[in-house]
Design a protein around this motif. Structure first.
Motif, PDB file in Angstrom:
ATOM      1  N   VAL A 118       0.862  -1.179   0.000  1.00 14.64           N
ATOM      2  CA  VAL A 118       0.000   0.000   0.000  1.00 14.64           C
ATOM      3  C   VAL A 118       0.900   1.231   0.000  1.00 14.64           C
ATOM      4  N   PHE A 119       0.549   2.212  -0.827  1.00 16.77           N
ATOM      5  CA  PHE A 119       1.330   3.437  -0.945  1.00 16.77           C
ATOM      6  C   PHE A 119       0.488   4.615  -0.486  1.00 16.77           C
ATOM      7  N   GLU A 120       1.094   5.501   0.331  1.00 21.90           N
ATOM      8  CA  GLU A 120       0.417   6.719   0.786  1.00 21.90           C
ATOM      9  C   GLU A 120       1.378   7.896   0.695  1.00 21.90           C
ATOM     10  N   SER A 121       0.877   9.022   0.163  1.00 22.60           N
ATOM     11  CA  SER A 121       1.650  10.253   0.143  1.00 22.60           C
ATOM     12  C   SER A 121       0.695  11.423   0.024  1.00 22.60           C
ATOM     13  N   ARG A 122       0.901  12.425   0.864  1.00 24.80           N
ATOM     14  CA  ARG A 122       0.096  13.651   0.779  1.00 24.80           C
ATOM     15  C   ARG A 122       0.775  14.688  -0.092  1.00 24.80           C
ATOM     16  N   ASP A 123       2.041  14.471  -0.364  1.00 22.62           N
ATOM     17  CA  ASP A 123       2.813  15.405  -1.170  1.00 22.62           C
ATOM     18  C   ASP A 123       2.694  15.036  -2.647  1.00 22.62           C
ATOM     19  N   VAL A 124       2.557  16.040  -3.505  1.00 23.10           N
ATOM     20  CA  VAL A 124       2.395  15.801  -4.945  1.00 23.10           C
ATOM     21  C   VAL A 124       3.645  15.155  -5.536  1.00 23.10           C
ATOM     22  N   ASP A 125       4.826  15.642  -5.140  1.00 26.16           N
ATOM     23  CA  ASP A 125       6.069  15.066  -5.652  1.00 26.16           C
ATOM     24  C   ASP A 125       6.263  13.637  -5.175  1.00 26.16           C
ATOM     25  N   GLY A 126       5.839  13.365  -3.959  1.00 25.26           N
ATOM     26  CA  GLY A 126       5.937  12.006  -3.435  1.00 25.26           C
ATOM     27  C   GLY A 126       4.995  11.060  -4.147  1.00 25.26           C
ATOM     28  N   ALA A 127       3.833  11.547  -4.550  1.00 24.13           N
ATOM     29  CA  ALA A 127       2.869  10.705  -5.260  1.00 24.13           C
ATOM     30  C   ALA A 127       3.391  10.290  -6.625  1.00 24.13           C
ATOM     31  N   GLN A 128       4.264  11.088  -7.210  1.00 21.85           N
ATOM     32  CA  GLN A 128       4.850  10.724  -8.497  1.00 21.85           C
ATOM     33  C   GLN A 128       5.805   9.540  -8.364  1.00 21.85           C
ATOM     34  N   MET A 129       6.248   9.248  -7.168  1.00 17.22           N
ATOM     35  CA  MET A 129       7.151   8.127  -6.908  1.00 17.22           C
ATOM     36  C   MET A 129       6.400   6.820  -6.660  1.00 17.22           C
ATOM     37  N   ARG A 130       5.093   6.816  -6.814  1.00 19.28           N
ATOM     38  CA  ARG A 130       4.279   5.658  -6.469  1.00 19.28           C
ATOM     39  C   ARG A 130       4.731   4.389  -7.175  1.00 19.28           C
ATOM     40  N   ASP A 131       4.769   4.396  -8.496  1.00 18.56           N
ATOM     41  CA  ASP A 131       5.103   3.188  -9.252  1.00 18.56           C
ATOM     42  C   ASP A 131       6.518   2.709  -8.950  1.00 18.56           C
ATOM     43  N   LEU A 132       7.451   3.644  -8.890  1.00 22.99           N
ATOM     44  CA  LEU A 132       8.834   3.280  -8.604  1.00 22.99           C
ATOM     45  C   LEU A 132       8.973   2.681  -7.208  1.00 22.99           C
ATOM     46  N   SER A 133       8.303   3.277  -6.232  1.00 19.83           N
ATOM     47  CA  SER A 133       8.438   2.783  -4.863  1.00 19.83           C
ATOM     48  C   SER A 133       7.799   1.402  -4.695  1.00 19.83           C
ATOM     49  N   LEU A 134       6.664   1.162  -5.337  1.00 12.21           N
ATOM     50  CA  LEU A 134       6.053  -0.166  -5.253  1.00 12.21           C
ATOM     51  C   LEU A 134       6.958  -1.216  -5.885  1.00 12.21           C
ATOM     52  N   GLU A 135       7.565  -0.862  -7.007  1.00 13.28           N
ATOM     53  CA  GLU A 135       8.485  -1.777  -7.682  1.00 13.28           C
ATOM     54  C   GLU A 135       9.720  -2.050  -6.828  1.00 13.28           C
ATOM     55  N   ARG A 136      10.281  -1.006  -6.219  1.00 13.67           N
ATOM     56  CA  ARG A 136      11.471  -1.160  -5.373  1.00 13.67           C
ATOM     57  C   ARG A 136      11.180  -1.996  -4.136  1.00 13.67           C
ATOM     58  N   VAL A 137      10.021  -1.808  -3.513  1.00  8.87           N
ATOM     59  CA  VAL A 137       9.670  -2.587  -2.317  1.00  8.87           C
ATOM     60  C   VAL A 137       9.532  -4.060  -2.680  1.00  8.87           C
ATOM     61  N   ARG A 138       8.848  -4.348  -3.758  1.00 11.09           N
ATOM     62  CA  ARG A 138       8.693  -5.751  -4.173  1.00 11.09           C
ATOM     63  C   ARG A 138      10.040  -6.379  -4.524  1.00 11.09           C
ATOM     64  N   PHE A 139      10.914  -5.609  -5.166  1.00 14.79           N
ATOM     65  CA  PHE A 139      12.220  -6.127  -5.534  1.00 14.79           C
ATOM     66  C   PHE A 139      13.085  -6.384  -4.297  1.00 14.79           C
ATOM     67  N   ALA A 140      13.124  -5.435  -3.369  1.00 12.23           N
ATOM     68  CA  ALA A 140      13.987  -5.554  -2.198  1.00 12.23           C
ATOM     69  C   ALA A 140      13.522  -6.658  -1.252  1.00 12.23           C
ATOM     70  N   LEU A 141      12.224  -6.877  -1.182  1.00 18.86           N
ATOM     71  CA  LEU A 141      11.685  -7.878  -0.249  1.00 18.86           C
ATOM     72  C   LEU A 141      11.309  -9.183  -0.939  1.00 18.86           C
ATOM     73  N   ARG A 142      11.804  -9.426  -2.146  1.00 19.59           N
ATOM     74  CA  ARG A 142      11.411 -10.615  -2.895  1.00 19.59           C
ATOM     75  C   ARG A 142      11.804 -11.906  -2.182  1.00 19.59           C
ATOM     76  N   ARG A 143      12.922 -11.918  -1.451  1.00 19.49           N
ATOM     77  CA  ARG A 143      13.324 -13.120  -0.716  1.00 19.49           C
ATOM     78  C   ARG A 143      12.466 -13.337   0.526  1.00 19.49           C
ATOM     79  N   LEU A 144      11.873 -12.290   1.035  1.00 23.01           N
ATOM     80  CA  LEU A 144      11.118 -12.359   2.286  1.00 23.01           C
ATOM     81  C   LEU A 144       9.616 -12.314   2.063  1.00 23.01           C
TER      82      LEU A 144
END
Length: 119
Positions: free
Chosen positions: A4-30
Motif C-alpha cells: 500500500v502506498f500513501e503520500s500527501r505530497d504531490v512530488d511524493g505521489a509521483q514516486m508511487r510506481d517506482l516505490s512499489l516496484e522497489r519494495v517488491r524487488f527488495a523484499l522478494r526473498r522475504l
C-alpha cells in the motif's frame, strides 16, 4: 505481497510506481514472511527544502510482528532506499533469531603448539 502506498505530497505521489516496484524487488526473498507492506512519504519541512523527505515502511509479519522503519533524506529515492536497506537487515536478523539451526555446532579442540618454554 500486498503493498500500500500513501503520500500527501504531490512530488511524493509521483514516486508511487517506482516505490512499489522497489519494495517488491527488495523484499522478494522475504515475501513469504511479509504479506503486507505500507510505504508512506511525507515532506517534513514543506517547500523549504533541506533534508526533510521522510519515508516510512511498515511491514507486517507473522513471526516478527510489525516492523516500522523510517528514514530522512534530501530526496525521495534516497529515503526509500535507506528504509529498504534497514528493513531487510532487521527482518533477516529477526527471522534468523526465530529459526533454530538444524545441526548443532561442534567446538573444535584447541591445538597444542608445544610447551613454548625455551631458555
Amino acid at each position: 505481497m500486498r503493498v500500500v502506498f500513501e503520500s500527501r505530497d504531490v512530488d511524493g505521489a509521483q514516486m508511487r510506481d517506482l516505490s512499489l516496484e522497489r519494495v517488491r524487488f527488495a523484499l522478494r526473498r522475504l515475501t513469504t514472511f511479509v504479506p503486507n507492506a505500507k510505504v508512506q512519504f511525507s515532506d517534513v519541512n514543506g517547500p523549504r527544502g533541506g533534508v526533510d523527505k521522510r519515508c516510512q515502511l511498515e511491514l507486517k509479519t507473522d513471526t516478527a510482528g510489525t516492523v516500522v522503519i523510517a528514514s530522512l533524506a534530501r530526496d525521495w529515492r534516497t529515503a526509500l532506499d535507506r528504509s529498504l536497506i534497514r528493513a531487510t537487515r532487521v527482518l533477516t536478523r529477526s527471522l534468523q533469531r526465530t529459526h533454530k539451526p538444524t545441526r548443532g555446532r561442534v567446538a573444535k579442540p584447541a591445538l597444542d603448539t608445544g610447551s613454548g618454554n625455551a631458555l
